[in-house]
Scaffold this motif. Structure first.
Motif, mmCIF file in Angstrom:
data_model
loop_
_atom_site.group_PDB
_atom_site.id
_atom_site.type_symbol
_atom_site.label_atom_id
_atom_site.label_comp_id
_atom_site.label_asym_id
_atom_site.label_seq_id
_atom_site.Cartn_x
_atom_site.Cartn_y
_atom_site.Cartn_z
ATOM 1 N N VAL A 1 48.707 30.663 57.049
ATOM 2 C CA VAL A 1 49.393 29.414 57.400
ATOM 3 C C VAL A 1 50.834 29.462 56.923
ATOM 4 O O VAL A 1 51.765 29.101 57.658
ATOM 5 C CB VAL A 1 48.659 28.184 56.833
ATOM 6 N N ARG A 2 51.060 29.928 55.704
ATOM 7 C CA ARG A 2 52.441 30.029 55.190
ATOM 8 C C ARG A 2 53.286 30.942 56.078
ATOM 9 O O ARG A 2 54.437 30.636 56.389
ATOM 10 C CB ARG A 2 52.434 30.540 53.758
ATOM 11 N N ALA A 3 52.728 32.066 56.487
ATOM 12 C CA ALA A 3 53.453 32.999 57.348
ATOM 13 C C ALA A 3 53.751 32.371 58.707
ATOM 14 O O ALA A 3 54.840 32.534 59.259
ATOM 15 C CB ALA A 3 52.659 34.295 57.528
ATOM 16 N N ALA A 4 52.796 31.620 59.243
ATOM 17 C CA ALA A 4 53.002 30.957 60.534
ATOM 18 C C ALA A 4 54.067 29.879 60.419
ATOM 19 O O ALA A 4 54.889 29.715 61.326
ATOM 20 C CB ALA A 4 51.685 30.372 61.038
ATOM 21 N N VAL A 5 54.078 29.147 59.312
ATOM 22 C CA VAL A 5 55.112 28.125 59.082
ATOM 23 C C VAL A 5 56.477 28.788 58.984
ATOM 24 O O VAL A 5 57.449 28.331 59.594
ATOM 25 C CB VAL A 5 54.805 27.301 57.803
ATOM 26 N N LYS A 6 56.535 29.879 58.254
ATOM 27 C CA LYS A 6 57.805 30.595 58.090
ATOM 28 C C LYS A 6 58.328 31.108 59.435
ATOM 29 O O LYS A 6 59.537 31.120 59.674
ATOM 30 C CB LYS A 6 57.620 31.753 57.113
ATOM 31 N N ALA A 7 57.433 31.504 60.313
ATOM 32 C CA ALA A 7 57.825 32.065 61.615
ATOM 33 C C ALA A 7 58.421 31.016 62.554
ATOM 34 O O ALA A 7 59.048 31.373 63.546
ATOM 35 C CB ALA A 7 56.626 32.736 62.275
ATOM 36 N N CYS A 8 58.233 29.739 62.246
ATOM 37 C CA CYS A 8 58.773 28.699 63.142
ATOM 38 C C CYS A 8 59.744 27.778 62.413
ATOM 39 O O CYS A 8 59.781 26.577 62.664
ATOM 40 C CB CYS A 8 57.639 27.923 63.810
ATOM 41 N N GLN A 9 60.541 28.350 61.532
ATOM 42 C CA GLN A 9 61.505 27.563 60.768
ATOM 43 C C GLN A 9 62.693 27.082 61.593
ATOM 44 O O GLN A 9 63.293 26.061 61.283
ATOM 45 C CB GLN A 9 62.012 28.371 59.570
ATOM 46 N N VAL A 10 63.036 27.808 62.636
ATOM 47 C CA VAL A 10 64.180 27.422 63.456
ATOM 48 C C VAL A 10 63.812 26.164 64.244
ATOM 49 O O VAL A 10 62.760 26.133 64.897
ATOM 50 C CB VAL A 10 64.569 28.567 64.422
ATOM 51 N N PRO A 11 64.634 25.116 64.166
ATOM 52 C CA PRO A 11 64.326 23.894 64.915
ATOM 53 C C PRO A 11 64.067 24.192 66.398
ATOM 54 O O PRO A 11 64.782 24.968 67.025
ATOM 55 C CB PRO A 11 65.593 23.049 64.747
ATOM 56 N N GLY A 12 63.012 23.606 66.913
ATOM 57 C CA GLY A 12 62.659 23.788 68.316
ATOM 58 C C GLY A 12 61.852 25.044 68.603
ATOM 59 O O GLY A 12 61.508 25.308 69.746
ATOM 60 N N SER A 13 61.524 25.819 67.568
ATOM 61 C CA SER A 13 60.811 27.079 67.794
ATOM 62 C C SER A 13 59.298 26.956 67.648
ATOM 63 O O SER A 13 58.577 27.922 67.865
ATOM 64 C CB SER A 13 61.325 28.162 66.837
ATOM 65 N N PHE A 14 58.786 25.775 67.300
ATOM 66 C CA PHE A 14 57.347 25.615 67.100
ATOM 67 C C PHE A 14 56.620 25.689 68.437
ATOM 68 O O PHE A 14 56.928 24.979 69.377
ATOM 69 C CB PHE A 14 57.029 24.285 66.419
ATOM 70 N N ASP A 15 55.637 26.571 68.508
ATOM 71 C CA ASP A 15 54.785 26.727 69.682
ATOM 72 C C ASP A 15 53.350 26.633 69.163
ATOM 73 O O ASP A 15 52.884 27.526 68.457
ATOM 74 C CB ASP A 15 55.047 28.084 70.331
ATOM 75 N N TYR A 16 52.673 25.542 69.483
ATOM 76 C CA TYR A 16 51.360 25.320 68.887
ATOM 77 C C TYR A 16 50.356 26.408 69.235
ATOM 78 O O TYR A 16 49.517 26.785 68.397
ATOM 79 C CB TYR A 16 50.804 23.936 69.240
ATOM 80 N N LYS A 17 50.414 26.981 70.418
ATOM 81 C CA LYS A 17 49.465 28.045 70.781
ATOM 82 C C LYS A 17 49.692 29.282 69.920
ATOM 83 O O LYS A 17 48.743 29.883 69.406
ATOM 84 C CB LYS A 17 49.591 28.394 72.265
ATOM 85 N N LEU A 18 50.949 29.662 69.754
ATOM 86 C CA LEU A 18 51.289 30.806 68.907
ATOM 87 C C LEU A 18 50.922 30.516 67.454
ATOM 88 O O LEU A 18 50.367 31.364 66.749
ATOM 89 C CB LEU A 18 52.776 31.140 69.043
ATOM 90 N N PHE A 19 51.195 29.295 67.002
ATOM 91 C CA PHE A 19 50.867 28.913 65.633
ATOM 92 C C PHE A 19 49.366 29.024 65.387
ATOM 93 O O PHE A 19 48.921 29.607 64.408
ATOM 94 C CB PHE A 19 51.352 27.487 65.351
ATOM 95 N N PHE A 20 48.557 28.467 66.309
ATOM 96 C CA PHE A 20 47.105 28.523 66.143
ATOM 97 C C PHE A 20 46.594 29.959 66.156
ATOM 98 O O PHE A 20 45.645 30.290 65.448
ATOM 99 C CB PHE A 20 46.400 27.702 67.213
ATOM 100 N N THR A 21 47.218 30.814 66.945
ATOM 101 C CA THR A 21 46.842 32.226 66.954
ATOM 102 C C THR A 21 47.158 32.861 65.609
ATOM 103 O O THR A 21 46.331 33.576 65.035
ATOM 104 C CB THR A 21 47.569 32.975 68.084
#
Length: 75
Positions: free
Chosen positions: A12-32
């Motif tokens: 989870v920490r790694a997934a959060v870190k991967a979407c730090q740039v505003p607007g970069s959150f992709d829930y499908k990628l995050f859940f994967t």
């Protein structure tokens, strides 16, 4: 936490870190990345029910923020 045995804190920490740039959150990628995509539907529903704190049938932005901030205060 209610996710014990279902989610790995480091994933989870790694997934959060991967979407730090505003607007970069992709829930499908995050859940994967956190391993939810590989879980059985019943486990996914259990996670959804935990995140949906107001039981509205939707995970609102504030509910997602609260979840993510359990793993990373700046999320």
């Amino acid at each position: 936490m209610a996710f014990a045995g279902m989610l790995n804190d480091e994933d989870v920490r790694a997934a959060v870190k991967a979407c730090q740039v505003p607007g970069s959150f992709d829930y499908k990628l995050f859940f994967t990345r956190v391993g939810l995509s590989a879980r059985a539907d019943v486990q996914g529903q259990r996670v959804f029910n935990i995140l949906d704190r107001d039981q509205s049938g939707f995970i609102e932005e504030e509910e997602l923020k609260l979840f993510l901030q359990n793993f990373s205060l700046g999320a």
